[in-house]
Write a protein that holds these residues in place. Structure first.
Motif, short mmCIF file in Angstrom:
data_model
loop_
_atom_site.label_atom_id
_atom_site.label_comp_id
_atom_site.label_asym_id
_atom_site.label_seq_id
_atom_site.Cartn_x
_atom_site.Cartn_y
_atom_site.Cartn_z
N LYS A 54 1.72 11.02 57.22
CA LYS A 54 0.77 10.10 56.58
C LYS A 54 0.45 10.56 55.16
N ALA A 55 0.21 11.85 55.01
CA ALA A 55 -0.07 12.39 53.68
C ALA A 55 1.11 12.16 52.75
N TYR A 56 2.30 12.33 53.27
CA TYR A 56 3.53 12.11 52.49
C TYR A 56 3.64 10.65 52.08
N GLN A 57 3.29 9.75 52.99
CA GLN A 57 3.35 8.33 52.70
C GLN A 57 2.45 7.96 51.53
N PHE A 58 1.26 8.53 51.50
CA PHE A 58 0.28 8.15 50.47
C PHE A 58 0.33 9.02 49.22
N GLY A 59 0.84 10.25 49.33
CA GLY A 59 0.69 11.15 48.17
C GLY A 59 1.88 12.02 47.84
N ARG A 60 3.09 11.61 48.21
CA ARG A 60 4.23 12.48 47.95
C ARG A 60 4.52 12.66 46.47
N TYR A 61 4.07 11.70 45.64
CA TYR A 61 4.30 11.83 44.19
C TYR A 61 3.14 12.53 43.49
N ASN A 62 2.14 12.93 44.25
CA ASN A 62 1.00 13.64 43.69
C ASN A 62 1.01 15.13 44.02
N ASP A 63 1.43 15.46 45.22
CA ASP A 63 1.32 16.83 45.70
C ASP A 63 2.60 17.21 46.43
N LEU A 64 3.42 18.04 45.81
CA LEU A 64 4.68 18.46 46.42
C LEU A 64 4.46 19.42 47.59
N GLY A 65 3.26 19.96 47.69
CA GLY A 65 2.95 20.83 48.81
C GLY A 65 3.03 20.10 50.14
N ILE A 66 2.78 18.80 50.13
CA ILE A 66 2.90 18.00 51.35
C ILE A 66 4.34 18.02 51.85
N THR A 67 5.28 17.81 50.92
CA THR A 67 6.70 17.82 51.29
C THR A 67 7.13 19.19 51.79
N ARG A 68 6.62 20.24 51.14
CA ARG A 68 6.99 21.59 51.55
C ARG A 68 6.58 21.87 53.01
N VAL A 69 5.34 21.51 53.37
CA VAL A 69 4.89 21.72 54.75
C VAL A 69 5.66 20.82 55.70
N LEU A 70 5.94 19.60 55.27
CA LEU A 70 6.69 18.67 56.11
C LEU A 70 8.08 19.22 56.42
N VAL A 71 8.74 19.80 55.43
CA VAL A 71 10.06 20.40 55.65
C VAL A 71 9.95 21.59 56.59
N ASN A 109 -12.27 6.41 53.18
CA ASN A 109 -10.99 6.04 52.57
C ASN A 109 -9.85 6.66 53.38
N ALA A 110 -9.30 5.87 54.28
CA ALA A 110 -8.25 6.37 55.16
C ALA A 110 -6.89 6.44 54.47
N GLN A 111 -6.82 6.04 53.20
CA GLN A 111 -5.56 6.10 52.47
C GLN A 111 -5.52 7.23 51.45
N ASP A 112 -6.50 8.10 51.51
CA ASP A 112 -6.54 9.26 50.62
C ASP A 112 -5.62 10.34 51.19
N TYR A 113 -4.55 10.66 50.49
CA TYR A 113 -3.58 11.62 51.02
C TYR A 113 -4.19 13.00 51.23
N ARG A 114 -5.23 13.33 50.46
CA ARG A 114 -5.85 14.63 50.60
C ARG A 114 -6.51 14.80 51.96
N ILE A 115 -7.06 13.70 52.48
CA ILE A 115 -7.69 13.75 53.80
C ILE A 115 -6.64 14.01 54.88
N TRP A 116 -5.50 13.30 54.77
CA TRP A 116 -4.46 13.49 55.77
C TRP A 116 -3.85 14.89 55.68
N LYS A 117 -3.77 15.42 54.47
CA LYS A 117 -3.26 16.79 54.32
C LYS A 117 -4.21 17.78 54.98
#
Length: 235
Positions: A129-146, A100-108
């Motif tokens: 990519k993780a932000y694209q698929f899971g930004r509304y699930n895990d705010l930690g993605i946004t934090r690392v991205l910033v 599943n290449a659209q699982d945000y957890r994998i990209w994270k």
């Protein structure tokens, strides 16, 4: 080859056996087989939660032949990364990605592997990519991205409003405890993100600190309420 009057296409009927019975038998066999994999997966996950990584790594491979994968490869990648083996974790991530290449957890996790390998450019791509698929699930993605975008202030400034809107959405969800978000790590991630933005944009620090304080207060109250509830059969 055939006697007169006989038909080579005549079907053999076994008394008491119907198509429904065969389907039910097949489903029963499938349930037993997959039930075994479900049990093994649960045992592996329990060992992982307890921090018993050697046992978990022995049990997860026993579920590889399951028709319905249960994040076994994803869990193995996380364990290997936690053990400081990013290169080995990459193999597990590749397996998970093929499922599943659209699982945000994998990209994270992929981004975390690149960070461990000191490759910030690839890490940024993975977290995008993780932000694209899971930004509304895990705010930690946004934090690392910033954190990664701090090296490119122009890009960060251009997306500042986008990130602030997302932070406000999470803050509102925390105030309403939507989907029990107050019990998740998103509360702590929002707090870290507010602190980070206050450091990057000091002129607006009071706004970020107010958002942080309000969210933490709501989450603390909700968590205390949960702890104070009488124990029931289902919780």
């Amino acid at each position: 080859l055939f006697s007169r009057g006989s038909s080579p296409c005549r079907s053999v009927v076994v008394p008491g056996v119907t198509h429904d019975s065969l389907i039910a038998l097949a489903l029963l066999c499938l349930t037993l087989i997959e039930g075994r994999y479900l049990l093994l997966s649960s045992l592996a996950r329990s060992a992982e939660r307890a921090g018993n990584y050697p046992v978990a790594m022995l049990r997860y491979p026993l579920t590889d032949n399951s028709l319905f994968p249960r994040d076994g490869w994803l869990s193995r990648a996380g364990i290997l990364l936690a053990q400081g083996k990013p290169d080995t974790a990459q193999g597990a991530i590749d397996h998970a990605m093929s499922l599943n290449a659209q699982d945000y957890r994998i990209w994270k996790l992929q981004g975390d592997v690149y960070l461990a390998q000191k490759n910030q450019s690839l890490a940024l791509d993975a977290f995008e990519k993780a932000y694209q698929f899971g930004r509304y699930n895990d705010l930690g993605i946004t934090r690392v991205l910033v954190e990664l975008l701090q090296n490119d202030r122009t890009s960060l400034d251009a997306r500042r409003h986008e990130f602030e809107l997302l932070m406000n959405d999470f803050a509102l969800a925390i105030e309403q405890n939507a989907h029990f978000i107050d019990l998740s790590t998103n509360v702590e991630e929002l707090s870290k993100l507010c602190t980070l933005f206050a450091e990057i944009y000091p002129s607006d620090a009071p706004v970020y600190r107010a958002l942080q304080q309000r969210s933490e207060q709501h989450a603390t109250l909700e968590r205390a309420r949960l702890v104070g509830r009488p124990r029931g059969y289902l919780w």
